[in-house]
Design a protein around this motif. Structure first.
Motif, mmCIF file in Angstrom:
data_model
loop_
_atom_site.group_PDB
_atom_site.id
_atom_site.type_symbol
_atom_site.label_atom_id
_atom_site.label_comp_id
_atom_site.label_asym_id
_atom_site.label_seq_id
_atom_site.Cartn_x
_atom_site.Cartn_y
_atom_site.Cartn_z
ATOM 1 N N THR A 282 0.911 -1.217 0.038
ATOM 2 C CA THR A 282 0.177 -0.279 -0.100
ATOM 3 C C THR A 282 0.803 1.274 0.286
ATOM 4 O O THR A 282 0.690 2.034 -0.882
ATOM 5 N N LEU A 283 1.747 1.190 0.957
ATOM 6 C CA LEU A 283 2.965 2.370 0.863
ATOM 7 C C LEU A 283 3.513 2.829 -0.410
ATOM 8 O O LEU A 283 3.714 3.915 -1.036
ATOM 9 N N ILE A 284 3.931 1.810 -0.852
ATOM 10 C CA ILE A 284 4.600 1.593 -2.309
ATOM 11 C C ILE A 284 3.574 2.253 -3.430
ATOM 12 O O ILE A 284 3.963 3.087 -4.131
ATOM 13 N N SER A 285 2.311 1.603 -3.478
ATOM 14 C CA SER A 285 1.348 2.093 -4.379
ATOM 15 C C SER A 285 0.881 3.799 -4.310
ATOM 16 O O SER A 285 0.818 4.451 -4.998
ATOM 17 N N MET A 286 1.106 4.138 -2.853
ATOM 18 C CA MET A 286 0.638 5.484 -2.560
ATOM 19 C C MET A 286 1.756 6.287 -3.242
ATOM 20 O O MET A 286 1.590 7.440 -3.948
ATOM 21 N N LEU A 287 3.083 5.950 -3.031
ATOM 22 C CA LEU A 287 4.203 6.602 -3.589
ATOM 23 C C LEU A 287 4.202 6.844 -5.157
ATOM 24 O O LEU A 287 4.547 7.574 -5.776
ATOM 25 N N ASP A 288 3.815 5.519 -5.655
ATOM 26 C CA ASP A 288 3.658 5.402 -7.074
ATOM 27 C C ASP A 288 2.577 6.350 -7.743
ATOM 28 O O ASP A 288 2.535 6.849 -8.995
ATOM 29 N N THR A 289 1.606 6.819 -7.038
ATOM 30 C CA THR A 289 0.565 7.519 -7.357
ATOM 31 C C THR A 289 1.240 9.143 -7.760
ATOM 32 O O THR A 289 0.589 9.599 -8.600
ATOM 33 N N PHE A 290 2.205 9.415 -7.093
ATOM 34 C CA PHE A 290 2.869 10.951 -7.198
ATOM 35 C C PHE A 290 4.076 10.642 -8.251
ATOM 36 O O PHE A 290 4.072 11.606 -8.962
ATOM 37 N N ARG A 291 4.606 9.511 -8.266
ATOM 38 C CA ARG A 291 5.681 9.502 -9.291
ATOM 39 C C ARG A 291 6.166 7.896 -9.500
ATOM 40 O O ARG A 291 5.873 7.066 -8.595
ATOM 41 N N ASP A 292 6.326 7.475 -10.680
ATOM 42 C CA ASP A 292 6.722 6.244 -11.224
ATOM 43 C C ASP A 292 7.982 5.730 -10.339
ATOM 44 O O ASP A 292 9.045 6.358 -10.367
ATOM 45 N N ILE A 293 7.878 4.605 -9.596
ATOM 46 C CA ILE A 293 8.862 4.109 -8.815
ATOM 47 C C ILE A 293 8.957 2.456 -9.157
ATOM 48 O O ILE A 293 8.012 1.812 -9.416
ATOM 49 N N ARG A 294 10.061 1.966 -8.678
ATOM 50 C CA ARG A 294 10.318 0.380 -9.166
ATOM 51 C C ARG A 294 10.192 0.013 -7.519
ATOM 52 O O ARG A 294 11.027 0.533 -6.762
ATOM 53 N N PRO A 295 9.386 -1.227 -7.505
ATOM 54 C CA PRO A 295 9.459 -1.715 -5.870
ATOM 55 C C PRO A 295 10.644 -2.659 -5.639
ATOM 56 O O PRO A 295 10.340 -3.870 -5.699
ATOM 57 N N THR A 296 11.850 -1.954 -5.716
ATOM 58 C CA THR A 296 12.830 -2.918 -5.182
ATOM 59 C C THR A 296 13.019 -3.465 -4.029
ATOM 60 O O THR A 296 12.295 -2.950 -3.228
ATOM 61 N N ALA A 297 13.925 -4.160 -3.751
ATOM 62 C CA ALA A 297 14.154 -4.850 -2.588
ATOM 63 C C ALA A 297 14.361 -3.744 -1.347
ATOM 64 O O ALA A 297 14.136 -3.739 -0.067
ATOM 65 N N ARG A 298 15.198 -2.778 -1.727
ATOM 66 C CA ARG A 298 15.623 -1.942 -0.859
ATOM 67 C C ARG A 298 14.537 -0.872 -0.480
ATOM 68 O O ARG A 298 14.317 -0.592 0.891
ATOM 69 N N LEU A 299 13.489 -0.824 -1.384
ATOM 70 C CA LEU A 299 12.484 0.232 -1.102
ATOM 71 C C LEU A 299 11.612 -0.513 -0.066
ATOM 72 O O LEU A 299 10.920 -0.184 0.875
ATOM 73 N N ARG A 300 11.203 -1.976 -0.439
ATOM 74 C CA ARG A 300 10.401 -2.532 0.289
ATOM 75 C C ARG A 300 10.833 -2.795 1.919
ATOM 76 O O ARG A 300 10.131 -2.689 2.727
ATOM 77 N N THR A 301 12.360 -2.969 1.989
ATOM 78 C CA THR A 301 12.697 -2.935 3.283
ATOM 79 C C THR A 301 12.715 -1.581 4.097
ATOM 80 O O THR A 301 12.227 -1.601 5.185
ATOM 81 N N VAL A 302 12.832 -0.366 3.468
ATOM 82 C CA VAL A 302 12.553 0.798 3.911
ATOM 83 C C VAL A 302 11.047 0.824 4.391
ATOM 84 O O VAL A 302 10.608 1.358 5.541
ATOM 85 N N ALA A 303 10.078 0.629 3.619
ATOM 86 C CA ALA A 303 8.640 0.396 3.940
ATOM 87 C C ALA A 303 8.341 -0.348 5.003
ATOM 88 O O ALA A 303 7.826 -0.024 6.041
ATOM 89 N N VAL A 304 8.880 -1.458 5.098
ATOM 90 C CA VAL A 304 8.645 -2.683 6.276
ATOM 91 C C VAL A 304 9.173 -1.916 7.519
ATOM 92 O O VAL A 304 8.583 -1.905 8.644
#
Length: 456
Positions: A282-304
């Motif tokens: 959900t958090l990554i999807s929220m960020l993707d609403t404002f700018r295109d992002i890739r759900p990398t392992a690093r991004l998932r770790t930061v979100a968790v």
């Protein structure tokens, strides 16, 4: 496909579900009607979650991303925010119970308990979808055995009859609907991410079979444990689900109560891992609403880590009055998500009938638009229609007050939200969308285009 059922059995296999039934006893209501209300609420709420689960194999998307056709690319951001609040709030309550369980089970202090359960659930969430499935398959057999023994203790002696006898006030709508709402809200809570755990299944999976695997695993486990919670609260320790489980287990044999609590703890950790996993999406999807992002392992770790840190903070700030707060929280969740679940299901089964362009869902300027006024208006009307029928600690709606306190808000929200959305599309020309679907299909872009989203 069968392994979907253990996911939802394990999701309910914890003292949080027991607390739903225990909360009814705290109201001073008749035990029989508490049990009937809890079972009816579980059966009702699980219908919506199970219907959402059929969307997973067909669309192959996280549940909340599917909200973009109904609310628009940016408009769905509001749904993401509500979902994130849900995930974090539910994990906070689960963490409180988990800390109590560790304290009772092995004498671990609150700080160490909180850090331990949050860390374990975060690691499972980082490992991902498959690990969550594996964990729930191991938890389910242990849960079934231990809680079966607990149930025999709860119902199998004269002490239960003696404890239940004073709680015989007859039927009353207000406590019945409160318990019904708690049980229904507990299951509808899964609706916002239930297809996250079915989206990797092949699209050839039968929707009917998918529905029943989810529904039976979810509803039957909830009915069982909510009923058990009511019985334990009536006989043993009213107002404390963990203490009630310990007392019942020890009544079977000394020390067994702690074992059952620890097994229930595994269910809580599984639930927290599922919530953490869902909140990350959900958090990554929220960020993707404002700018295109890739759900990398690093991004998932930061979100968790971010979600886990908030849960830890809120757990230490939360009130000790768990059952009261838990009931209020579930009631508010039900108010907020009832119109959404109706709109999402009406769109899938009645309006677009399962025909979506997956590629367009991920485009800010796609055919579903940035803002879908129809969906947002239907949600607003559904939520607003609930207000006169609400019954909370802070507010009682005028209609509810006039009819003696019966809370009918969820039924109104479902009916008004879903009906308004369906009416807004009567006569709508889908020719433009169909043309895009045909074009996407010809170009090899992903689409989901069946003749119907019905359960056939």
């Amino acid at each position: 496909m069968w392994h979907v059922a253990p996911v939802w059995i394990a999701g309910n296999a914890n003292v949080g579900t027991v607390a739903v039934g225990a909360a009814g006893v705290a109201l001073g209501a008749d035990l029989l009607w508490i049990i009937i209300a809890a079972c009816a609420g579980s059966a009702f709420g699980a219908i919506f979650a199970a219907l959402h689960s059929t969307q997973g194999p067909h669309l192959g998307l996280p549940q909340l991303i599917q909200s973009r056709p109904q609310f628009g690319y940016a408009g769905a951001g509001g749904v993401f925010v509500l979902a994130l609040v849900n995930y974090i709030g539910f994990n906070t309550f689960a963490c409180i119970l988990a800390a109590q369980s560790l304290s009772v089970g092995i004498g671990l202090g609150k700080t160490a308990s909180v850090l331990a359960v949050v860390t374990i659930s975060a690691v499972i969430a980082l490992l991902g979808y498959n690990w969550i499935h594996h964990a729930t398959r191991w938890i389910t057999p242990a849960f079934l055995i231990s809680f079966a023994v607990l149930t025999v203790v709860a119902v199998g002696s004269d002490a239960t009859v003696a404890a239940v006898a004073p709680i015989a006030h007859g039927f009353a709508w207000t406590p019945f609907l409160v318990v019904f709402g708690l049980a229904a809200g507990y299951q509808i809570n899964w609706a916002i991410y239930v297809s996250d755990y079915t989206r990797y299944l092949p699209p050839t999976v039968s929707p009917r079979s998918m529905f029943w695997c989810t529904y039976l695993g979810m509803s039957l486990s909830s009915m069982w444990l909510a009923t058990l919670g009511a019985l334990l609260a009536a006989r043993f320790v009213p107002g404390d689900a963990v203490a009630g489980v310990v007392a019942a287990g020890d009544a079977a044999t000394a020390g067994f109560g702690r074992i059952v609590v620890l097994i229930g703890l595994l269910g809580l950790i599984a639930t927290m891992a599922m919530n953490t996993y869902g909140s990350t999406l959900t958090l990554i999807s929220m960020l993707d609403t404002f700018r295109d992002i890739r759900p990398t392992a690093r991004l998932r770790t930061v979100a968790v880590l971010a979600v886990s840190a908030v849960v830890i903070l809120l757990t230490f700030l939360a009130s000790d009055d768990f059952l009261s707060s838990f009931g209020t929280y579930l009631t508010l969740l039900l108010y907020l998500f009832a119109p959404w679940t109706a709109i999402n299901l009406v769109d899938y089964f009645l309006v677009r009938r399962g025909r979506y362009s997956i590629a367009q869902i991920f485009k800010a300027d796609g055919i579903y638009g940035r803002i879908n006024g129809r969906g947002l208006l239907a949600y607003t009307l559904g939520a607003a229609a609930e207000v006169p029928f609400m019954n909370t600690n802070a507010f009682i709606g005028p209609v509810t007050d006039a009819i003696g306190g019966a809370d009918l808000a969820v039924f109104v929200g479902l009916a008004v939200g879903g009906t308004c959305y369906w009416l807004s599309y009567r006569g709508y020309d889908f020719a433009g969308e169909e043309a895009v679907l045909r074009s996407d299909n010809a170009s090899g872009a992903p689409i989901s285009a069946t003749k119907s989203g019905r359960l056939i």
